[in-house]
Design an enzyme around this catalytic site. Structure first.
Site, PDB file in Angstrom:
ATOM      1  N   HIS A 121      61.306  37.240   6.230  1.00  0.00           N
ATOM      2  CA  HIS A 121      60.523  36.340   5.373  1.00  0.00           C
ATOM      3  C   HIS A 121      60.704  36.618   3.881  1.00  0.00           C
ATOM      4  CE1 HIS A 121      57.691  39.728   6.158  1.00  0.00           C
ATOM      5  NE2 HIS A 121      57.522  39.611   4.854  1.00  0.00           N
TER       6      HIS A 121
ATOM      7  N   ASP B 115      53.404  37.654   7.889  1.00  0.00           N
ATOM      8  CA  ASP B 115      53.817  37.494   6.493  1.00  0.00           C
ATOM      9  C   ASP B 115      54.729  36.312   6.182  1.00  0.00           C
ATOM     10  OD1 ASP B 115      53.256  38.403   4.000  1.00  0.00           O
ATOM     11  OD2 ASP B 115      54.701  40.037   3.987  1.00  0.00           O
TER      12      ASP B 115
END
Length: 913
Positions: free
Chosen positions: A314, A26
């Site tokens: 992230h 991700d």
């Protein structure tokens, strides 16, 4: 590296597991630095997902979605790591079984009735598998598997089965496994299907694939492969900027929530400095009494490591979390920052010998900069110096070379003197403290500057005195201001109006010329007679489609400054400054800025230009706007520039007309530079992560902040309207090539920073840490000279101490000395030697003066030195792929590191008898 090290050690300590495979589906684009770090940690394989959709199509066309990732400087295949790139739009179940989401969604059995997940958007939902439908369902699933398999070279296929927020109940897991087992049983019991399907881990997949690759050579004619795993191509480079569809480039997150990107960097450098102090305290001490201070802090040190690591998520440092999550991240980082500063305040007393051992009393020192809350700018503590007294300032240098630097503190009065630890006079200057505003820009307090010299990894004490006879007082700067009726000259400074439309500041090396009407930099003149046009612009993009992830501007940016703002020039012996509060269309300008030049022999600071932008996108007036600074230079870079990856290496960037403006923006964690055909360079070092582009020849622009009212449809569900006032600091270098060189623009290879550039970046990102005494001392009482200098000498200038730490502080006292309780991590910098070989410093290279661990410290004996992996868990150096088998440092202590490499050493230390 810090994050992976902490997590890997936790895994090993908790369940005895050492990972070999990386799963990162991700992050929004991927850095080659991660591949390097993982390889040197002992990882063998990586899985990645979010890369540009056109790149995926190109790689899939040639069955190159599995490849060997090699570093751009690596000519010997030592950094190679095997990578599997997922082929489709997403990592959810509709996009992992094969190329048709409408079919794959039918095999996401958590979408059946009875669960809380949404139905398939394609209106064909999964049904329970039974003996009546198993053949039809199994053949349909197998058809997807076969189609997907054509994108890869081997007969081993990976089909992930999951999504965000899944497997929250036993029933959900049972539904997936029950249905899939029936399908697998059917496939496996029919040899005519020529397939075998089973559940497995990521490790099962990579192991099976490698076994197949050993049996069958999948190499293509003329393909450059790798000895690591044969049959696959090798690729170099990174995966920025990411687009998942159409012209939706994810370049907005490079800048979203820049306030917290800055806090992240401050926590990182404060943690590193604290780790060093803990290691030094325990190294020099090793007695129960003085071990109490670092041991009592072990829990908070571990918490600080994990809070910093947590923010590397992230959706953390990227600025793409919901407001309440940002608050949690910010609060955790703020708490840890306070804890670290309290510890450092106490540690400096012990290291300086002011206090023999730890007790429960509060420290007599406090940090020179403090934050009142998690979302507030740091504030300088005001030093109140009464008549007949002095205040001590202790400065810690976290770098591996002695530092000479102009330092600054805030004082309440101008008539004071600076003394060093020997009570010797030090030249100083005083200037008014400035704040953001067009009226009352002076706070009534003063900035005191002097040149400090602090040993490598060491401490130095200075005194701010009032009424000390025999030394010159701090020299007041002379002020000049642009015509403004609201200007009021502060006491005791001499003020005059700026004459004409151009003003300058200067030092021994350069002169900066400013357009007074707009308060912007125009030109840099060098003492050798050469000049550079550097037209500074402050512009704004307007955008309707931008969100936390995406940058989608409506055309080019437009200047926001108008003629008639306020400009104040300060001139003194140590620092000259141009401050500008520009006139804009808004009553309160969203930006003000200062440009500074420093004076002082043998200082890195002399050669740089310091830019500090104060940014406030705080009202709805700035909704759906993105604020940039643009430097329009005369360097013919042909829209080619270089930006860093994780502060570790540079990546070549080229602006393309075939993709939109937002696709030509790139991440700039720490550095970007342009180079002209004559070798001249324009470099901008940043104190925090931002985004950068070169949209026209000679232009370099950097985004400073963005405020967005809309969600961009990538999962956040909100805009970004929680902007904070903040300061962005750049150090700018203009360098000339000193050796004959061919046209660098035509070279496809990535360039490297100069040595001066490396040192400038280190000074900016690893700043001095200052502490001030809480109480004044009588001038009649002169304390003994105090300093702390642990290294035998400065390290070679191409060796950087990434960290010096105690990996397991809470277990330190239970470990035996044989356990190598200390770790030293070194990086050997690589620099472009066609720019000033010594980097304007008195540096030597590790080639000229090799480093010996056994004689590195004063008063400390190094025992049991041995090389280890970067996560400290693999002592078999041969499996890490280093370019040359590391010599056994335990025998002679000699450090062997190739350029660009990072190397970790486990040590045991004890005081010399």
């Amino acid at each position: 590296m810090h994050q992976i090290m902490e997590g890997n050690m936790w895994l090993n300590d908790t369940i005895g597991f050492i990972p070999k495979n990386s799963w990162a589906i991700d992050p929004f684009g991927y850095s080659a630095t991660m591949a390097y770090l993982l390889r040197r940690m002992g990882f063998e394989n990586m899985l990645i997902q979010r890369t540009h959709y056109e790149l995926k199509k190109e790689l899939a066309l040639h069955q190159n979605l599995e490849y060997i990732w090699r570093q751009s400087w690596d000519t010997e295949e030592t950094s190679d790591i095997f990578v599997h790139m997922m082929p489709f739009y997403s990592y959810d179940i509709p996009h992992t079984c094969g190329p048709e989401p409408a079919v794959c969604c039918q095999f996401d059995f958590a979408r059946m009735g009875g669960f809380f997940y949404e139905a398939c958007p394609w209106r064909q939902n999964p049904v329970e598998t039974n003996q009546e439908n198993v053949q039809e369902r199994a053949l349909k699933l197998l058809d997807q598997y076969k189609k997907k398999s054509t994108l890869y070279r081997t007969n081993t296929l990976l089909v992930p089965l999951g999504d965000d927020f899944r497997y929250t109940t036993i029933n959900e897991a049972e539904a997936q496994f029950r249905n899939y087992q029936l399908l697998f049983d059917y496939i496996n019991s029919n040899p005519s299907l020529n397939a075998e399907a089973k559940f497995g881990t990521l490790d099962d997949y990579f192991r099976t694939l490698r076994e197949e690759a050993d049996r069958i050579n999948y190499s293509r004619p003329g393909e450059i492969g790798s000895g690591q795993v044969e049959g696959f191509p090798s690729l170099s480079g990174d995966f920025f900027t990411y687009a998942d569809r159409q012209q939706d480039y994810w370049s907005g997150y490079y800048v979203s929530r820049p306030f917290f990107k800055a806090v992240d960097r401050v926590l990182e450098q404060t943690l590193r400095a604290t780790e060093m102090m803990v290691a030094l305290l325990l190294g020099y001490c090793q007695r129960a009494q003085c071990e109490k201070l670092p041991m009592s802090f072990a829990y908070k040190l571990t918490a600080a490591r994990r809070n910093l690591a947590l923010f590397q998520h992230h959706d953390g440092v990227t600025g793409t979390a919901k407001d309440h999550v940002v608050l949690d991240y910010g609060t955790r980082m703020h708490t840890s920052l306070q804890d670290l500063q309290i510890f450092m305040s106490k540690a400096i007393e012990v290291l300086l010998g002011i206090r023999e051992r730890y007790d429960q009393n509060l420290s007599q020192f406090e940090p020179e900069q403090v934050r009142s809350k998690y979302d507030a700018q740091p504030v300088h503590k005001v030093i109140n110096v009464h008549e007949g007294t002095s205040q001590s300032v202790v400065i810690f240098n976290p770098l591996e070379q002695t530092r000479e630097e102009i330092v600054m503190v805030i004082v309440n009065r101008p008539d004071i003197t600076v003394l060093d630890s020997n009570w010797t006079c030090v030249q100083s200057q005083i200037s008014p403290e400035l704040r953001h505003g067009k009226s009352k820009i002076f706070t009534g307090r003063h900035r005191l500057h002097w040149k400090a010299t602090i040993p490598a990894l060491g401490l130095q004490v200075y005194y701010i005195a009032n009424g000390f006879v025999g030394c010159d007082k701090a020299k007041p700067v002379k002020l000049k201001y642009s015509s403004d009726n609201s200007f009021s000259c502060p006491t005791p400074y001499a003020c005059s109006k700026i004459e004409g439309d151009v003003a300058d500041i200067r030092n021994r090396h350069q002169i900066l010329s400013f357009d007074v009407r707009h308060g912007l930099l125009q030109k840099i003149s060098h003492i050798n007679g050469s000049q550079n046009v550097v037209e500074e612009e402050i512009d704004m993009y307007s955008s309707q489609g931008s969100g936390a992830y995406l940058f989608m501007p409506n055309g080019d940016a437009h200047p926001i400054t108008e003629a008639g703002g306020l400009m104040v020039i300060s001139k003194g012996p140590l620092m000259e400054e141009a401050y500008s509060y520009p006139r804009t269309a808004w009553e309160r300008s969203p930006i003000s800025h200062s440009t500074r030049l420093y004076n002082g022999n043998n200082m890195i600071q002399e050669f740089l230009i310091e830019k500090e932008y104060h940014v406030e996108l705080l009202s709805h007036n700035f909704n759906d706007r993105e604020l940039i600074v643009r430097y329009k230079t005369d360097i013919d870079n042909k829209r080619i520039f270089y930006s860093d990856l994780n502060g570790f290496q540079m990546s070549r960037r080229e602006t393309y007309d075939k993709i939109p403006l937002q696709g030509n923006y790139y991440p700039m964690p720490a550095l970007a530079f342009m180079q002209g055909s004559n070798g001249q360079r324009f470099s901008v070092h940043s104190r925090q992560s931002l985004g950068v582009a070169s949209l026209k020849d000679g232009w370099l622009e950097i985004m400073l902040d963005r405020r967005l009212s809309r969600d961009d449809g990538r999962g956040l569900g909100q805009g970004v309207l929680d902007n904070r006032a903040m300061n962005v600091v750049f150090h700018i270098l203009v360098e000339s090539n000193i050796s004959s060189t061919s046209n660098s623009i035509s070279k496809p290879l990535t360039l490297s920073p100069s040595l001066l550039s490396h040192l400038t970046g280190a000074h900016l990102n690893y700043p001095l840490h200052a502490f001030i005494s809480k109480k004044p001392q009588e001038l009649s009482v002169q304390p003994p000279p105090r300093s702390f200098s642990p290294l035998a000498g400065s390290l070679p200038c191409d060796l950087h101490i990434v960290n010096f730490k105690v990996p397991r502080p809470s277990k330190y006292s239970q470990q035996s000395p044989d356990d190598s309780r200390f770790v030293l991590i070194l990086q050997r910098r690589y620099w472009d030697s066609s720019y000033c070989r010594k980097g304007r410093s008195q540096c030597v290279s590790v080639v000229d003066e090799p480093l010996n661990l056994f004689s590195m410290f004063k008063g400390l004996a190094i025992l049991n030195a041995k090389a280890t992996s970067l996560n400290l868990l693999n002592d078999d150096i041969g499996m890490l792929g280093y370019p040359e088998q590391l010599e056994d440092v335990s025998q002679d202590g000699q450090v062997t590191i190739a350029p660009m490499e990072i190397q970790a050493y486990k040590l045991e230390m004890r005081p010399n008898e």
